[in-house]
Design an enzyme around this catalytic site. Sequence first.
Site, mmCIF file in Angstrom:
data_model
loop_
_atom_site.group_PDB
_atom_site.id
_atom_site.type_symbol
_atom_site.label_atom_id
_atom_site.label_comp_id
_atom_site.label_asym_id
_atom_site.label_seq_id
_atom_site.Cartn_x
_atom_site.Cartn_y
_atom_site.Cartn_z
ATOM 1 N N THR A 18 29.702 46.976 29.436
ATOM 2 C CA THR A 18 28.742 45.904 29.126
ATOM 3 C C THR A 18 27.935 45.508 30.366
ATOM 4 O OG1 THR A 18 30.267 45.058 27.452
ATOM 5 C CG2 THR A 18 28.556 43.546 28.219
ATOM 6 N N VAL A 19 28.638 45.196 31.451
ATOM 7 C CA VAL A 19 27.941 44.693 32.644
ATOM 8 C C VAL A 19 27.209 45.831 33.359
ATOM 9 C CG1 VAL A 19 28.178 43.383 34.797
ATOM 10 C CG2 VAL A 19 29.693 42.868 32.860
ATOM 11 N N LYS A 110 36.835 38.706 38.288
ATOM 12 C CA LYS A 110 37.503 37.434 38.645
ATOM 13 C C LYS A 110 39.003 37.599 38.816
ATOM 14 C CE LYS A 110 35.799 37.510 35.003
ATOM 15 N NZ LYS A 110 35.360 37.602 33.606
ATOM 16 N N GLU A 134 29.481 36.451 42.655
ATOM 17 C CA GLU A 134 28.926 35.357 41.834
ATOM 18 C C GLU A 134 29.231 35.531 40.337
ATOM 19 O OE1 GLU A 134 26.816 32.426 42.855
ATOM 20 O OE2 GLU A 134 27.777 32.064 40.940
ATOM 21 N N VAL A 137 32.472 34.203 38.123
ATOM 22 C CA VAL A 137 32.697 32.863 37.564
ATOM 23 C C VAL A 137 31.474 32.431 36.767
ATOM 24 C CG1 VAL A 137 33.185 30.441 38.085
ATOM 25 C CG2 VAL A 137 34.194 32.248 39.492
ATOM 26 N N ILE A 141 25.649 31.709 35.423
ATOM 27 C CA ILE A 141 25.413 30.419 36.110
ATOM 28 C C ILE A 141 25.679 30.591 37.606
ATOM 29 C CG2 ILE A 141 26.061 27.987 36.259
ATOM 30 C CD1 ILE A 141 27.142 28.097 33.473
ATOM 31 N N GLU A 195 36.991 40.022 27.369
ATOM 32 C CA GLU A 195 37.589 40.953 28.328
ATOM 33 C C GLU A 195 38.136 42.167 27.565
ATOM 34 O OE1 GLU A 195 37.600 40.431 31.817
ATOM 35 O OE2 GLU A 195 36.187 38.981 31.013
ATOM 36 N N ASP A 206 41.800 34.066 31.782
ATOM 37 C CA ASP A 206 40.485 34.321 32.395
ATOM 38 C C ASP A 206 39.929 33.025 32.992
ATOM 39 O OD1 ASP A 206 37.823 36.113 32.359
ATOM 40 O OD2 ASP A 206 37.320 34.121 31.602
ATOM 41 N N LYS A 210 39.076 31.971 36.963
ATOM 42 C CA LYS A 210 37.792 31.404 37.413
ATOM 43 C C LYS A 210 37.994 30.048 38.093
ATOM 44 C CE LYS A 210 35.195 33.757 33.787
ATOM 45 N NZ LYS A 210 34.877 33.695 32.361
HETATM 46 P P1 NAP Z 1 33.739 47.036 29.871
HETATM 47 O O1 NAP Z 1 32.627 46.902 28.919
HETATM 48 O O2 NAP Z 1 35.133 47.255 29.352
HETATM 49 O O3 NAP Z 1 33.366 48.219 30.890
HETATM 50 C C1 NAP Z 1 34.247 48.713 31.850
HETATM 51 C C2 NAP Z 1 33.651 50.001 32.432
HETATM 52 O O4 NAP Z 1 34.460 50.420 33.517
HETATM 53 C C3 NAP Z 1 33.595 51.147 31.434
HETATM 54 O O5 NAP Z 1 32.425 51.873 31.617
HETATM 55 C C4 NAP Z 1 34.812 52.002 31.818
HETATM 56 O O6 NAP Z 1 34.604 53.384 31.567
HETATM 57 C C5 NAP Z 1 34.838 51.792 33.312
HETATM 58 N N1 NAP Z 1 36.181 51.980 33.843
HETATM 59 C C6 NAP Z 1 37.286 51.278 33.555
HETATM 60 N N2 NAP Z 1 38.329 51.753 34.258
HETATM 61 C C7 NAP Z 1 37.864 52.791 34.980
HETATM 62 C C8 NAP Z 1 38.447 53.690 35.904
HETATM 63 N N3 NAP Z 1 39.742 53.644 36.188
HETATM 64 N N4 NAP Z 1 37.646 54.614 36.493
HETATM 65 C C9 NAP Z 1 36.343 54.694 36.206
HETATM 66 N N5 NAP Z 1 35.725 53.859 35.338
HETATM 67 C C10 NAP Z 1 36.482 52.917 34.739
HETATM 68 O O7 NAP Z 1 33.855 45.764 30.816
HETATM 69 P P2 NAP Z 1 32.698 44.688 31.128
HETATM 70 O O8 NAP Z 1 32.649 43.690 30.031
HETATM 71 O O9 NAP Z 1 31.471 45.395 31.552
HETATM 72 O O10 NAP Z 1 33.354 43.911 32.375
HETATM 73 C C11 NAP Z 1 33.401 44.485 33.643
HETATM 74 C C12 NAP Z 1 33.834 43.428 34.660
HETATM 75 O O11 NAP Z 1 32.895 42.355 34.642
HETATM 76 C C13 NAP Z 1 35.201 42.784 34.398
HETATM 77 O O12 NAP Z 1 35.813 42.490 35.633
HETATM 78 C C14 NAP Z 1 34.857 41.496 33.689
HETATM 79 O O13 NAP Z 1 35.830 40.490 33.855
HETATM 80 C C15 NAP Z 1 33.582 41.124 34.412
HETATM 81 N N6 NAP Z 1 32.677 40.236 33.661
HETATM 82 C C16 NAP Z 1 32.300 40.581 32.402
HETATM 83 C C17 NAP Z 1 31.415 39.748 31.717
HETATM 84 C C18 NAP Z 1 30.966 40.060 30.313
HETATM 85 O O14 NAP Z 1 30.271 39.232 29.730
HETATM 86 N N7 NAP Z 1 31.327 41.192 29.751
HETATM 87 C C19 NAP Z 1 30.933 38.589 32.330
HETATM 88 C C20 NAP Z 1 31.338 38.286 33.639
HETATM 89 C C21 NAP Z 1 32.215 39.126 34.295
HETATM 90 P P3 NAP Z 1 34.355 53.998 30.108
HETATM 91 O O15 NAP Z 1 32.935 53.617 29.769
HETATM 92 O O16 NAP Z 1 34.535 55.432 30.285
HETATM 93 O O17 NAP Z 1 35.363 53.328 29.200
HETATM 94 N N1 HSE Z 2 35.380 37.262 29.011
HETATM 95 C C1 HSE Z 2 34.644 36.364 29.823
HETATM 96 C C2 HSE Z 2 34.223 35.167 28.998
HETATM 97 C C3 HSE Z 2 33.441 37.058 30.381
HETATM 98 O O1 HSE Z 2 34.308 35.231 27.767
HETATM 99 O O2 HSE Z 2 33.838 34.150 29.567
HETATM 100 C C4 HSE Z 2 32.753 36.255 31.433
HETATM 101 O O3 HSE Z 2 33.527 36.109 32.563
#
Ligand code: NAP
Ligand code: HSE
Length: 440
Positions: A18-19, A110, A134, A137, A141, A195, A206, A210
Amino acid sequence: MSVTNRSEIRVGILGAGTVGHGILNLLRDNAKTVEARLGAPIHVRRVVARDRAKSRDSMIPAERLSFDPAEVIADPEIDIVVEVMGGLEPAHTLIRQAIEAGKHVVTANKALIAEHGDALIELAEKKGVDLYFEAAVAGGIPILRVLREALASDRVVSLSGIVNGTSNYILSRMQSGNVEFADALREAQEKGYAEADPTLDVGGGDAAQKLTILATLAYGARLVPKDVHTVGIDAVGAVDMRFADRFGYVIKPIAVAKRAHAGQLDLRVHPALVAKTHPLATVNGALNVIYLEGAMLGPCIISGLGAGALPTAMSVVSDIMDVARNLMVGAHSRVPVRAYQGTSLEVQPVQPIGELRARHYLRVPVRDLPGVLAQVAGALGKHGVSIEQMVQDQKLPGTDATSIVLLTHEAKDAEVRSALEELTKLETVLERPRVLRIEE
Ligand code: NAP
Ligand code: HSE
């Protein structure tokens, strides 16, 4: 190297979820603005994913896609490693290796920063590189920047808010849309808010991670997530929302970091009743909010999307730009990332949850028999818990089962828990009463 002779900033991204996709989209759509503000373009040299079998969209050209994070760490052309994989391992080891290799790091993780941030930040300082987080958390924001820079001369007195978008989305949907918990969670997952392990969202973990980071920046405290009293939203029922509404409240997934007495910190994450007129009450969906009070500034509120691809990517790319600015003038660690110099951070005592004083909501499922009300009031009174308001539900059709729902006056958490144990033992009480704090 100066801004004039650096032709581009080269990054490698660990994670294409996603990110990761949000970052690629933002860098494509906002390329002109980013370059005009930074003075150089940002070039993504490599994107690393894990699953070779997954179909990838055209955002990632095949020649830039890798399944080996070591290729990014070892690439001498990459200035900044962006970690958006999530989880503790292998992210922890990879960030450590990147720092050791002299790379700057930006992460949205986080869990990692809350658990291992101190050691990683100290390693980065030693190695002369930056580590920014940034997006870890409250997604989009810029609250860490506010605490670190805008409020550098102030002293935070209290901080509370909503810092988990998934939990807020679920409770908002249940409140307004007659949607069941499981369906609302599925929607949040489809929108990319949750997550990889959504129990971290609904269980409060989570938000506790934060809050650990927020409280470190707000109070200069060395903390870990287990310092935070944590209760998830999974036990909140639609019935509690209806009763809360009757009393003039909504139920919100709150996070609190306040100065309590004797220098202790009151640190907690839990669902709570907040009055419909409270600033947190109208913050719905995946929106997050942070309400803080500075000793000089007074109250300040900041709200926005706390989850989702583009808001989170915006925070990540702004961090990349901050790091790049340092890179361009040969600086690092100019602003302490934890808002305090490492030598000023200290372990601070945390208030035991039993000491917390709050009003409470109690829903007691009972048999509707003469004298039951007196038994409930007696059990509460015995532990010093006094009733402020009370309603009794209609009997469930064909049974003598009903619920007594009450709000208490302020009482110590430990007293309320003792009263709860006593109530649970009563023969006329059908199941363990539901208790929620009321946040004033
Ligand atoms: P996600 O959609 O599950 O994506 C994770 C990505 O990392 C996928 O592309 C996955 O590969 C890759 N990956 C995981 N383990 C790996 C490994 N061992 N080696 C290589 N690649 C690996 O997660 P996300 O929602 O983007 O979140 C990523 C981070 O941002 C997390 O720490 C989360 O807490 C933080 N975050 C997310 C949001 C949100 O709104 N989603 C907001 C703030 C912070 P594949 O594509 O092959 O599965
Ligand atoms: N899973 C987290 C949330 C993503 O729902 O707030 C943002 O850190």
